[in-house]
Design an enzyme around this catalytic site. Structure first.
Site, mmCIF file in Angstrom:
data_model
loop_
_atom_site.group_PDB
_atom_site.id
_atom_site.type_symbol
_atom_site.label_atom_id
_atom_site.label_comp_id
_atom_site.label_asym_id
_atom_site.label_seq_id
_atom_site.Cartn_x
_atom_site.Cartn_y
_atom_site.Cartn_z
ATOM 1 N N LEU A 20 -24.628 9.599 7.306
ATOM 2 C CA LEU A 20 -23.236 9.202 7.087
ATOM 3 C C LEU A 20 -22.587 10.224 6.166
ATOM 4 O O LEU A 20 -23.239 10.752 5.263
ATOM 5 C CB LEU A 20 -23.170 7.826 6.407
ATOM 6 C CG LEU A 20 -23.535 6.596 7.244
ATOM 7 C CD1 LEU A 20 -23.675 5.371 6.352
ATOM 8 C CD2 LEU A 20 -22.478 6.348 8.314
ATOM 9 N N GLU A 72 -19.768 -3.159 4.576
ATOM 10 C CA GLU A 72 -21.148 -3.627 4.343
ATOM 11 C C GLU A 72 -21.773 -2.911 3.154
ATOM 12 O O GLU A 72 -21.355 -1.815 2.816
ATOM 13 C CB GLU A 72 -22.035 -3.253 5.553
ATOM 14 C CG GLU A 72 -21.566 -3.750 6.860
ATOM 15 C CD GLU A 72 -22.383 -3.151 8.006
ATOM 16 O OE1 GLU A 72 -23.194 -2.230 7.781
ATOM 17 O OE2 GLU A 72 -22.183 -3.623 9.121
ATOM 18 N N LYS A 129 -24.420 -0.499 1.414
ATOM 19 C CA LYS A 129 -25.276 0.613 1.852
ATOM 20 C C LYS A 129 -26.631 0.399 1.205
ATOM 21 O O LYS A 129 -26.790 0.567 -0.007
ATOM 22 C CB LYS A 129 -24.680 1.958 1.465
ATOM 23 C CG LYS A 129 -25.485 3.124 2.005
ATOM 24 C CD LYS A 129 -24.723 4.423 1.815
ATOM 25 C CE LYS A 129 -25.407 5.615 2.459
ATOM 26 N NZ LYS A 129 -26.781 5.812 2.083
HETATM 27 S S1 IVH Z 1 -24.781 2.640 9.673
HETATM 28 C C1 IVH Z 1 -24.904 6.330 12.859
HETATM 29 N N1 IVH Z 1 -24.927 0.863 7.819
HETATM 30 O O1 IVH Z 1 -27.576 5.133 5.148
HETATM 31 C C2 IVH Z 1 -25.390 5.994 11.481
HETATM 32 N N2 IVH Z 1 -26.273 2.806 7.597
HETATM 33 O O2 IVH Z 1 -26.832 7.851 4.400
HETATM 34 C C3 IVH Z 1 -24.993 4.613 11.184
HETATM 35 N N3 IVH Z 1 -27.674 2.822 5.594
HETATM 36 O O3 IVH Z 1 -28.910 6.690 7.975
HETATM 37 C C4 IVH Z 1 -25.609 4.112 9.979
HETATM 38 N N4 IVH Z 1 -27.054 0.859 4.828
HETATM 39 O O4 IVH Z 1 -30.194 4.704 6.938
HETATM 40 C C5 IVH Z 1 -25.370 2.050 8.234
HETATM 41 N N5 IVH Z 1 -24.950 -0.844 6.274
HETATM 42 C C6 IVH Z 1 -25.405 0.343 6.677
HETATM 43 C C7 IVH Z 1 -26.367 1.086 5.967
HETATM 44 C C8 IVH Z 1 -26.765 2.328 6.456
HETATM 45 C C9 IVH Z 1 -27.827 1.902 4.621
HETATM 46 C C10 IVH Z 1 -28.381 4.101 5.624
HETATM 47 C C11 IVH Z 1 -28.818 4.516 6.998
HETATM 48 C C12 IVH Z 1 -28.141 5.834 7.230
HETATM 49 C C13 IVH Z 1 -27.959 6.310 5.825
HETATM 50 C C14 IVH Z 1 -26.905 7.384 5.716
#
Ligand code: IVH
Length: 688
Positions: free
Chosen positions: A88, A118, A120
């Site tokens: 991200l 949401e 993270k």
């Molecule tokens: S969505 C296409 N939602 O943060 C990528 N990621 O720094 C969509 N992560 O690789 C990811 N909480 O491992 C998403 N609520 C959340 C998340 C989240 C933690 C992690 C995930 C991602 C990383 C990026």
């Protein structure tokens, strides 16, 4: 909210090449086992510095540069992903978020009217492949195109069931992590096994997920944040997952029995405007310190599939989502000194004195260093730059020295040869060193604790009085207090008739304290006030507690397989003291206790707070004015309720007195019933 931190300034090609190498090494360590050679801020600064240099010198960009690569270029694993697992992009602060939203809306040519907001989750990304509703394979993110097979962890991850509600074929994506209690449990297991400890929940989760042949099993937690089908799949479900809003997909995931952030206080919400997004960002940031798991930011996503499809992806990250980063919970600071203290139970514990550093909203000056062996294994030295970690309610910890920041002026840490409190010998046969005199070493502290307000509550025994009694040889432990004669007390310096009678009366009253308080007074390692109440309520009497083996002790809520044998061993060590208390006529039963299964056991369901989780905040008044927090908690439990210290969706009632702060606000936002102390006194009535 934070502004973007500055970037590292790179003066020439050599500095640039060194920076690239440092970032690669750091990313490799992070993705290998979750350890840090740079804290998050320093890593971000470095990568921004590399980006800035590359923008000015496009011809000099090294192919190995971490910029634009998933996982900072660290490569791990060989199981190809069906759909890449991307990263991200980040924003730091409200202003940058607004700029990102504006640029996305320009790209789409319309305003975005539904945002999913949401937490993270600060763990490790994983994809869980379900076939026909059964969990078939677990794969880590790796470099985003291929990851490592960690299917051996199936069955050890809370929230990731072996079977879904429906026999569907789907990939669930989410984060594997350790909650604070799983982390403490894992540290205790590892400590018992080889005397080492995990640095922080994230690296503990990373190590645990990969570990295949550990003789002990540590539990992990999964929170899902996405679901997808194979791109070639045209089944009804596949189409639904592709076309539904993200919020509906997540509701479907939860309906399949998989854990999502919806079960927490920071679960996903849909916001209709930037203002609403900002509001939710603030709320989640405010909750952070009280969460039982680590978050390092807030993820903001376009909720509608049409917006996502139009926004598309860059090589590294989706353009329809952004991570709003929160300040780091890990920082590098200097180890200034190491202090050695002998605790109440005789354990000699080292404590790090640090150059003050701000972490997770508070200034950290001291941090835990586990034991001597741990210091030696880590090769820590005075003056070292060390990684310090603190998140949520986890006590700050020193992780490891940052060896490449050494200047040569670091000094060895002096290890005590004798007990720092009494100068007697040290029993170093266990990882945790102990004074050979055990509890007797810090008799003042252990007796002072036993007579304290929340234990035996014996007024008139200040520290100097206890010291007098110890020096006169009249007592060696707190049980001896009950054998003092009037003459012995009167014979002490500055002790008159009235104070003597008062003390004798207080001692007499103390004999009638409930078992929960008497047990707490013993100061059994690993048990505090609320644990003592649980033990007393579970067993009802000291005989039953002493007859229990480790397995029986584990039946008490909150006592795991590591703590149970410690409690049993402590009770053996305390046998003489307990016998002395019994002989003195000290009460050893819990009032109102009924054996489980006894016909009168139904009485509990008629109590006024039966089945309720109750939190107290602010200053008590009226009939409750004189009660300490512990006494309020005792009252709640007497009335059949469960006392808790933080407000969540599960809270049934908040007792809010004057000057109630954030807990009241939180209860209001969650719609939790709030009563003032007077109303509460009315509720519990005669139990007061
Ligand atoms: S969505 C296409 N939602 O943060 C990528 N990621 O720094 C969509 N992560 O690789 C990811 N909480 O491992 C998403 N609520 C959340 C998340 C989240 C933690 C992690 C995930 C991602 C990383 C990026």
């Amino acid at each position: 909210m934070t502004d973007a931190p500055p970037s590292t300034l790179l003066a020439d090609q050599t500095a640039y090449a060194e920076a690239v190498q440092l970032a690669l090494d750091s990313a490799a360590a992070y993705y290998r086992d979750g350890t840090s050679t740079l804290d998050d801020d320093a890593y971000d600064r470095l990568v921004r510095g590399i980006q800035a240099y590359e923008a000015e010198h496009p011809d000099a960009v090294l192919p190995s540069s971490p910029t634009g690569k998933v996982a900072g270029g660290a490569v791990v694993g060989d199981v190809p992903h069906t759909v890449p697992m991307l990263s991200l992009d980040n924003v730091f602060g409200a202003e940058q978020l607004a700029e990102w939203v504006a640029s996305l809306e320009r790209r789409l040519g319309r305003p975005v009217t539904a945002w999913s907001v949401e937490p993270k989750l600060d763990g490790l990304a994983i994809t869980a492949r379900y076939r026909g509703g059964r969990l078939a394979q677990l794969v880590t993110r790796g470099d985003g195109t291929a990851g490592e097979d960690v299917s051996h962890a199936i069955g050890t991850i809370v929230g990731l069931p072996a079977r879904l509600a429906d026999p569907v074929t789907v990939e669930l994506r989410g984060e594997v992590m350790m909650t604070a209690s799983q982390f403490e449990e894992a540290c205790a297991k590892r400590q018992a096994h080889d005397g080492t400890s995990f640095a922080n929940p994230r690296s503990a989760a990373a190590g645990t997920l990969r570990a295949q042949d550990r003789p002990y099993v540590c539990e992990l937690t999964f929170f899902g944040y996405g679901a997808l089908s194979h791109p070639d799949d045209s089944s009804e479900l596949a189409v639904r997952l592709r076309e539904s809003p993200h919020s509906e997909v997540m509701a479907w995931v939860a309906g399949q029995g998989v854990q999502t952030p919806a079960v927490t206080d920071v679960g996903g919400v849909v916001a209709a405007s930037l203002e609403q997004v900002q509001e939710r960002v603030e709320q989640i940031a405010a909750e952070r310190a009280e969460l039982a798991f680590g978050i390092d930011g807030i993820v903001i996503k376009c909720d509608l599939a049409a917006d996502q499809a139009q926004a598309g992806f860059s090589s590294r990250a989706p353009r329809w989502a952004i991570a709003y980063k929160l300040p780091a919970t890990e920082k590098i600071t200097k180890l200034v000194a190491v202090e050695w203290n002998t605790g109440r139970t005789g354990i000699i514990a080292p404590r790090a004195v640090l150059e003050p550093v701000e972490l997770d909203g508070s200034v950290v000056t001291f941090a835990t260093l586990h034991n001597v062996a741990d210091i030696q294994r880590r090769g820590l030295m005075l003056g070292d730059s060390v990684v310090v970690y603190k998140a949520g309610d986890v006590i700050p910890r020193v992780e490891a020295p940052v060896v490449h920041l050494r200047t040569g002026d670091e000094q060895p840490i002096a290890i005590p040869q004798v007990c720092p409190s009494c100068g007697d010998a040290i029993d170093a046969s266990q990882e945790r060193w102990r004074c050979v005199r055990g509890r007797a070493c810090r008799a003042i502290a252990s007796i002072g604790y036993a007579v304290g307000r929340d234990q035996l509550d014996i007024e008139g025994l200040a520290e100097n009085r206890i010291l007098q009694l110890l020096d006169a040889g009249l007592i060696v432990d707190f049980a001896d207090l009950f054998y003092l004669t009037r003459e012995q007390i009167l014979g002490l310096d500055r002790m008159g008739e009235v104070s003597t009678d008062n003390l004798l009366a207080a001692l007499d009253r103390a004999k009638g304290q409930p078992l929960s308080r008497v047990f707490c007074a013993l100061g059994v390692r690993g048990t505090g006030r609320s644990m003592s109440r649980r033990i007393a309520r579970h067993f009802g009497g000291m005989d039953a507690i002493r007859a229990a083996d480790a397995e029986a002790i584990q039946a008490v809520e909150g006592i795991g397989p590591e703590k149970a044998p410690v409690v049993v061993a402590e009770l053996v060590e305390l046998a003489d003291l307990i016998d002395k208390l019994i002989k003195a006529g000290v009460n050893m039963t819990e009032p109102g206790w009924v054996a489980p299964g006894d016909p009168s056991d139904t009485a509990n369901s008629e109590l006024p707070l039966a089945g309720m989780s109750v939190v107290v905040t602010g200053a008590m008044s009226g009939a409750l004015e004189a009660l300490s927090r512990n006494e309020m908690n005792e009252l709640i439990e007497r009335a059949g309720g469960k006392a808790s210290s933080s407000v969540s969706a599960k809270t049934s009632l908040l007792v809010a007195g004057e000057k109630a702060g954030s807990k009241r606000a939180k209860a209001e936002s969650l719609g939790v019933r709030i009563v003032d102390p007077e109303e509460f006194a009315g509720l519990v009535g005669s139990l007061l």
